[in-house]
Design a protein around this motif. Structure first.
Motif, PDB file in Angstrom:
ATOM      1  N   VAL A 138       3.718  10.332  -7.206  1.00  0.00           N
ATOM      2  CA  VAL A 138       4.826  10.579  -8.133  1.00  0.00           C
ATOM      3  C   VAL A 138       4.290  10.775  -9.557  1.00  0.00           C
ATOM      4  O   VAL A 138       4.719  11.680 -10.273  1.00  0.00           O
ATOM      5  N   GLU A 139       3.308   9.951  -9.929  1.00  0.00           N
ATOM      6  CA  GLU A 139       2.745  10.080 -11.277  1.00  0.00           C
ATOM      7  C   GLU A 139       2.126  11.460 -11.516  1.00  0.00           C
ATOM      8  O   GLU A 139       2.127  11.970 -12.621  1.00  0.00           O
ATOM      9  N   MET A 140       1.592  12.047 -10.451  1.00  0.00           N
ATOM     10  CA  MET A 140       1.023  13.396 -10.591  1.00  0.00           C
ATOM     11  C   MET A 140       2.098  14.484 -10.560  1.00  0.00           C
ATOM     12  O   MET A 140       1.806  15.665 -10.678  1.00  0.00           O
ATOM     13  N   GLY A 141       3.332  14.081 -10.346  1.00  0.00           N
ATOM     14  CA  GLY A 141       4.422  15.061 -10.331  1.00  0.00           C
ATOM     15  C   GLY A 141       4.492  15.883  -9.054  1.00  0.00           C
ATOM     16  O   GLY A 141       5.152  16.923  -9.011  1.00  0.00           O
ATOM     17  N   LEU A 142       3.803  15.423  -8.019  1.00  0.00           N
ATOM     18  CA  LEU A 142       3.736  16.240  -6.809  1.00  0.00           C
ATOM     19  C   LEU A 142       5.058  16.398  -6.053  1.00  0.00           C
ATOM     20  O   LEU A 142       5.306  17.454  -5.476  1.00  0.00           O
ATOM     21  N   PRO A 143       5.954  15.385  -6.051  1.00  0.00           N
ATOM     22  CA  PRO A 143       7.200  15.596  -5.294  1.00  0.00           C
ATOM     23  C   PRO A 143       8.040  16.756  -5.844  1.00  0.00           C
ATOM     24  O   PRO A 143       8.846  17.319  -5.119  1.00  0.00           O
ATOM     25  N   GLY A 144       7.805  17.128  -7.100  1.00  0.00           N
ATOM     26  CA  GLY A 144       8.625  18.182  -7.687  1.00  0.00           C
ATOM     27  C   GLY A 144       7.955  19.544  -7.690  1.00  0.00           C
ATOM     28  O   GLY A 144       8.418  20.476  -8.354  1.00  0.00           O
ATOM     29  N   ILE A 145       6.884  19.674  -6.920  1.00  0.00           N
ATOM     30  CA  ILE A 145       6.069  20.886  -7.017  1.00  0.00           C
ATOM     31  C   ILE A 145       6.880  22.171  -6.762  1.00  0.00           C
ATOM     32  O   ILE A 145       6.702  23.178  -7.433  1.00  0.00           O
ATOM     33  N   LEU A 146       7.819  22.115  -5.808  1.00  0.00           N
ATOM     34  CA  LEU A 146       8.590  23.316  -5.453  1.00  0.00           C
ATOM     35  C   LEU A 146       9.941  23.369  -6.162  1.00  0.00           C
ATOM     36  O   LEU A 146      10.675  24.337  -6.044  1.00  0.00           O
ATOM     37  N   ILE A 147      10.249  22.287  -6.861  1.00  0.00           N
ATOM     38  CA  ILE A 147      11.587  22.183  -7.460  1.00  0.00           C
ATOM     39  C   ILE A 147      11.587  22.866  -8.836  1.00  0.00           C
ATOM     40  O   ILE A 147      10.692  22.637  -9.645  1.00  0.00           O
ATOM     41  N   PRO A 148      12.573  23.726  -9.095  1.00  0.00           N
ATOM     42  CA  PRO A 148      12.597  24.458 -10.368  1.00  0.00           C
ATOM     43  C   PRO A 148      12.600  23.522 -11.579  1.00  0.00           C
ATOM     44  O   PRO A 148      13.065  22.394 -11.487  1.00  0.00           O
ATOM     45  N   GLU A 149      12.105  24.060 -12.686  1.00  0.00           N
ATOM     46  CA  GLU A 149      11.986  23.241 -13.892  1.00  0.00           C
ATOM     47  C   GLU A 149      13.337  22.700 -14.355  1.00  0.00           C
ATOM     48  O   GLU A 149      13.428  21.580 -14.852  1.00  0.00           O
ATOM     49  N   GLU A 150      14.394  23.500 -14.141  1.00  0.00           N
ATOM     50  CA  GLU A 150      15.726  23.028 -14.582  1.00  0.00           C
ATOM     51  C   GLU A 150      16.140  21.744 -13.876  1.00  0.00           C
ATOM     52  O   GLU A 150      16.987  20.999 -14.362  1.00  0.00           O
ATOM     53  N   PHE A 151      15.534  21.470 -12.712  1.00  0.00           N
ATOM     54  CA  PHE A 151      15.840  20.217 -12.008  1.00  0.00           C
ATOM     55  C   PHE A 151      14.712  19.196 -12.162  1.00  0.00           C
ATOM     56  O   PHE A 151      14.614  18.238 -11.406  1.00  0.00           O
ATOM     57  N   GLY A 152      13.829  19.453 -13.093  1.00  0.00           N
ATOM     58  CA  GLY A 152      12.783  18.475 -13.371  1.00  0.00           C
ATOM     59  C   GLY A 152      11.501  18.632 -12.583  1.00  0.00           C
ATOM     60  O   GLY A 152      10.619  17.766 -12.626  1.00  0.00           O
TER      61      GLY A 152
ATOM     62  N   ILE B 113       0.833  -1.196   0.000  1.00  0.00           N
ATOM     63  CA  ILE B 113       0.000   0.000   0.000  1.00  0.00           C
ATOM     64  C   ILE B 113       0.874   1.255   0.000  1.00  0.00           C
ATOM     65  O   ILE B 113       0.649   2.186  -0.773  1.00  0.00           O
ATOM     66  N   ARG B 114       1.883   1.261   0.844  1.00  0.00           N
ATOM     67  CA  ARG B 114       2.787   2.417   0.875  1.00  0.00           C
ATOM     68  C   ARG B 114       3.338   2.702  -0.523  1.00  0.00           C
ATOM     69  O   ARG B 114       3.366   3.840  -0.973  1.00  0.00           O
ATOM     70  N   GLY B 115       3.785   1.644  -1.187  1.00  0.00           N
ATOM     71  CA  GLY B 115       4.358   1.802  -2.524  1.00  0.00           C
ATOM     72  C   GLY B 115       3.333   2.310  -3.533  1.00  0.00           C
ATOM     73  O   GLY B 115       3.624   3.186  -4.350  1.00  0.00           O
ATOM     74  N   ASN B 116       2.117   1.789  -3.449  1.00  0.00           N
ATOM     75  CA  ASN B 116       1.074   2.179  -4.403  1.00  0.00           C
ATOM     76  C   ASN B 116       0.701   3.652  -4.280  1.00  0.00           C
ATOM     77  O   ASN B 116       0.533   4.347  -5.283  1.00  0.00           O
ATOM     78  N   ILE B 117       0.542   4.107  -3.049  1.00  0.00           N
ATOM     79  CA  ILE B 117       0.141   5.507  -2.871  1.00  0.00           C
ATOM     80  C   ILE B 117       1.269   6.431  -3.336  1.00  0.00           C
ATOM     81  O   ILE B 117       1.053   7.434  -4.005  1.00  0.00           O
ATOM     82  N   ARG B 118       2.466   6.040  -2.985  1.00  0.00           N
ATOM     83  CA  ARG B 118       3.627   6.810  -3.405  1.00  0.00           C
ATOM     84  C   ARG B 118       3.653   6.927  -4.932  1.00  0.00           C
ATOM     85  O   ARG B 118       3.886   7.996  -5.484  1.00  0.00           O
ATOM     86  N   GLN B 119       3.352   5.822  -5.596  1.00  0.00           N
ATOM     87  CA  GLN B 119       3.349   5.787  -7.048  1.00  0.00           C
ATOM     88  C   GLN B 119       2.356   6.815  -7.634  1.00  0.00           C
ATOM     89  O   GLN B 119       2.677   7.542  -8.572  1.00  0.00           O
ATOM     90  N   LEU B 120       1.174   6.881  -7.024  1.00  0.00           N
ATOM     91  CA  LEU B 120       0.154   7.828  -7.487  1.00  0.00           C
ATOM     92  C   LEU B 120       0.653   9.263  -7.382  1.00  0.00           C
ATOM     93  O   LEU B 120       0.479  10.086  -8.293  1.00  0.00           O
TER      94      LEU B 120
END
Lengths: 400, 360
Positions: free
Chosen positions: B48-62, B39-46
């Motif tokens: 990540v797929e939405m791109g949420l971990p990178g919300i504050l990270i500049p575009e140059e870093f993806g 379950i932990r892995g599945n939710i994490r996957q969702l």
């Protein structure tokens, strides 16, 4: 979210600050219902001329005639509050009757009353509550029957602030006794000098008579003095009740109180320790500051919503309940800070303005009750805001 | 001036909410609380797929280069659904720490990996908020030894740990020998927190010193407040919904004023918090001089309002609120944890006073 004010607003703010610097000596103290004197009328005139009072009232009715601009209104309120100068005249005529007339009055009524009201020349009182009709306002019994070109009014009103100094009253009366209670009410404008009106001061717990009772015995009011149609008074009045709740929820009042309390804490010492250095008091101060900030940001949110003509729903429904309680909590804190001195209520060598806080603390309780009690507010919040049902009517008396 | 969410912000909120609505329910929270790694892995996957971990990270870093307000709106939704997956430490505090000074080699190395979801970052700043006698780090010969507690987002084998050593944020690569991570059992099973023990481990200093620590804590507090806001809003709406179904004395209990007024009071307390949160989050990026003060106020105030909401809404459910059956306790507990992390209300208000020059 964009809280940047463009350069236009920067210079507008500077203009307000300069105006206040140059003219604040003319300002009154923002006293509660006392008839404005000549100086205060002059000050009001100056404020309107400069667009700091009656700002969005059309100029044909004596206002400044500016476009509604929430940020400018906000800047004015902030700067007046910062320099502890009361915003132009605030009374029920200006905050409740004028918006109602603008919305629902005839041309004739607008021309007759708006200009004189915002200038302070004509002072109004509100005749809504009755001894038997408080929270259940629509059950009011003061009667008006038609006789020729007049209504003839008999009955009694209560909680009428400023009745003793008012020229006019906007009043709810029952004109259609056979209709359901909400549909039998009309909204009349009554000259307080009409024979048959008696005003008796109502002494409150503060030791002052901030309110009155008003008795009507065969009072004749011309039929043309009705706002809206016969039987539509409830809807006309609800337009103004919204305005009253806005007026009771002015966040700048809380901000001003908070500022006064911080000044007090920085000046007053007990056992050689400044109140501001006491961590327990500071904790209370910080709690209150967070509430003041929340309500003032909430009001920014409301301003933006009203500018975009959006219904702010819950953010609006909670204002009266929260602001009145917050203001009283601020006054209560000031009294606690002063301790024994906080109980002084009258002239004394030891007074540090504490009488003022005691008066506010008591009067605020009146405001928590008045203008729709806290409990009525909670009904409105739960029904209109959360979609919960009305309390069902109890079974008729005697039935088991 | 516009004191409202933009259309883009509304859309972001709604799309996150929709994704969570479709994927997170009570059964999932319950299974997750039993430590189900799938379950932990599945939710994490969702997420990540939405791109949420990178919300504050500049575009140059993806990443998508958005601001703290957007991150707070997501946190609000995560609170609403009690989402059991890394967020505040990994996706918000770690990037804020690494981005404090532009152009450092650590951000170039790690931010792309956080943005893509390849790694998670665990953040423990307890040392800088409230030192404990049996925790804390010291360094010798450029190696760090000691214990960092209440690390956020350390449940998925984090690749990096960000914590505090004296007046600096430091970064530790967990592939280096000497790092042991274990979960600390708290009331809140939806957001595991960890203890990290370091036994003479290599570390690198994140540039920015004390200011970077303060900024990271400040943003963390705003985000915790946002989580409380969402969790509280969910408790109120569930309580209201339940009160309109549950009947006693031949009436739905939501028609009793006693119940209505409880709900109205909760709503009246919570609603202005939304504006406070918007302002505080906006200030983190745009009003530097008010950022720290507002982060204290929003954290303390929502902690208080959240606690009252958690208690009162549970009471609206009556006995059912007290059982495990409805699962409202997941939110009750989540609010309880958020209240204490990065400083409880008294601690944070003391800081608010100090920031205004009131406490010497």
């Amino acid at each position: 979210m964009d809280l940047n004010a463009g350069p236009e607003y920067k210079s507008f703010r500077e203009k307000v600050v300069t105006f206040l610097k140059e003219n604040s000596h003319m300002a009154g103290k923002g006293r509660t219902p006392v008839r404005p004197n000549q100086d205060e009328l002059e000050w009001q005139k100056k404020l309107i001329e400069n667009g700091y009072a009656a700002r969005t009232i059309p100029s044909e009715y004596g206002g400044f005639g500016a476009e509604s601009d929430v940020l400018k209104s906000r800047i004015i309120a902030e700067e007046f509050s910062q320099s502890s100068i009361p915003m132009g005249m605030a009374n029920q005529g200006i905050s409740m009757l004028v918006p109602t007339l603008l919305e629902l009055g005839t041309d004739e009524q607008k021309k007759s009353w708006i200009s004189k009201t915002i200038s302070g020349e004509v002072i109004w009182c509100q005749g809504y509550s009755e001894p038997g009709s408080g929270s259940d306002l629509a059950s009011l019994q003061t009667k008006a029957i038609i006789d020729g070109d007049d209504f003839i009014i008999n009955g009694q009103k209560i909680w009428t602030s400023g009745a003793q100094i008012s020229d006019m009253m906007f009043c709810l009366v029952r004109t259609e006794p056979d209709e359901p209670k909400h549909k039998g009410i009309s909204y009349l404008l009554i000259d307080m000098k009409t024979p048959g009106i008696e005003v008796r001061p109502l002494m409150t717990m503060t030791g002052h008579a901030e309110f009155n009772e008003v008795f009507f015995t065969d009072v004749r009011v011309p039929k043309s003095q009705i706002v809206g149609k016969r039987g539509e008074g409830w809807y006309v009045a609800n337009a103004t009740l919204t305005h009253e709740r806005g007026m009771l929820g002015d966040p700048n009042q809380s901000a001003t109180r908070l500022k006064e309390i911080i000044d007090l804490m920085q000046q007053e010492t007990v056992n050689g320790e400044k109140l501001i250095d006491n961590p327990v008091y500071l904790d209370r101060l910080m709690r209150l500051q967070a509430r003041v900030l929340s309500m003032s940001f909430n009001s920014l949110r409301l301003l933006t919503a009203s500018h975009k003509k959006l219904d702010a729903k819950m953010a609006k429904l909670i204002v009266k309940l929260n602001s009145c309680q917050l203001n009283q909590d601020l006054a209560g804190f000031a009294i606690d800070l002063l301790g024994e001195l906080g109980t002084i209520y009258g002239k004394s060598n030891h007074d540090h303005g504490s009488g003022k806080w005691q008066w506010k603390y008591m009067f605020d309780l009146g405001l928590i009750i008045g203008g729709g009690t806290a409990q009525i507010q909670k009904n409105i919040i739960s029904e209109a805001g959360l979609g919960m049902p009305r309390e069902p009517k109890p079974m008729a008396e005697g039935k088991k | 001036m516009e004191f409202a969410l933009s259309e883009e912000q509304e859309i972001l909120s709604e799309s996150v909410r929709k994704m969570l609505e479709d994927n997170i329910d009570i059964d999932l929270l319950r299974n997750h609380s039993k430590g189900d790694d799938v379950i932990r892995g599945n939710i994490r996957q969702l997420v990540v797929e939405m791109g949420l971990p990178g919300i504050l990270i500049p575009e140059e870093f993806g990443g998508s280069g958005l601001g703290v307000l957007e991150a707070a709106l997501i946190a609000e939704e995560f609170g609403r659904y009690a989402v059991p997956t890394p967020w505040i430490g990994n996706s918000v505090m770690a990037p804020i720490a690494l981005l404090y000074e532009k152009g450092n080699s650590l951000s170039e190395k790690w931010l792309p990996l956080i943005a893509s979801g390849e790694i998670t970052a665990c953040v423990s700043l307890t040392e800088a908020v409230g030192k404990r006698s049996n925790a804390g780090l010291s360094s010798k010969d450029s190696k760090v030894t000691g214990t960092a507690i209440f690390g956020l987002d350390g449940e998925l084998n984090p690749r990096i740990i960000i914590t505090v050593l004296e007046d600096n944020l430091i970064l530790i690569d967990t592939e280096k020998p000497g790092v042991t991570i274990s979960e600390i059992p708290t009331i809140d099973s939806t957001r595991p927190v960890v203890e990290v023990v370091f036994d003479s481990v290599d570390f690198e200093i994140i540039p920015g010193g004390k200011d970077a620590i303060q900024k990271t804590i400040g943003v963390g507090r705003v985000l915790l407040a946002a989580d409380i806001l969402g969790a509280s809003a969910n408790m109120i709406s569930n309580a209201v919904e339940y009160s309109l179904e549950r009947k006693q004395f031949n009436r739905v209990i939501g028609s009793f004023q006693a119940v209505k007024h409880m709900c109205a009071e909760m709503a009246a307390d919570l609603e202005p918090c939304k504006s406070l949160l918007w302002y505080a989050a906006y200030a983190q990026d745009n009003i530097r001089e008010e950022a720290a003060l507002l982060s204290c106020h929003v954290k303390a105030h929502l902690s208080e309002v959240g606690q009252d909401t958690a208690r009162t809404s549970t009471q609206v459910f009556g006995g059912m609120g007290f059982t495990d059956l409805l699962g409202m306790h997941y939110w009750f507990k989540r609010i309880g944890l958020s209240r204490q992390i990065l400083g409880g209300p008294e601690k944070v208000r003391q800081e608010a006073a100090r920031l205004q020059g009131f406490l010497s």
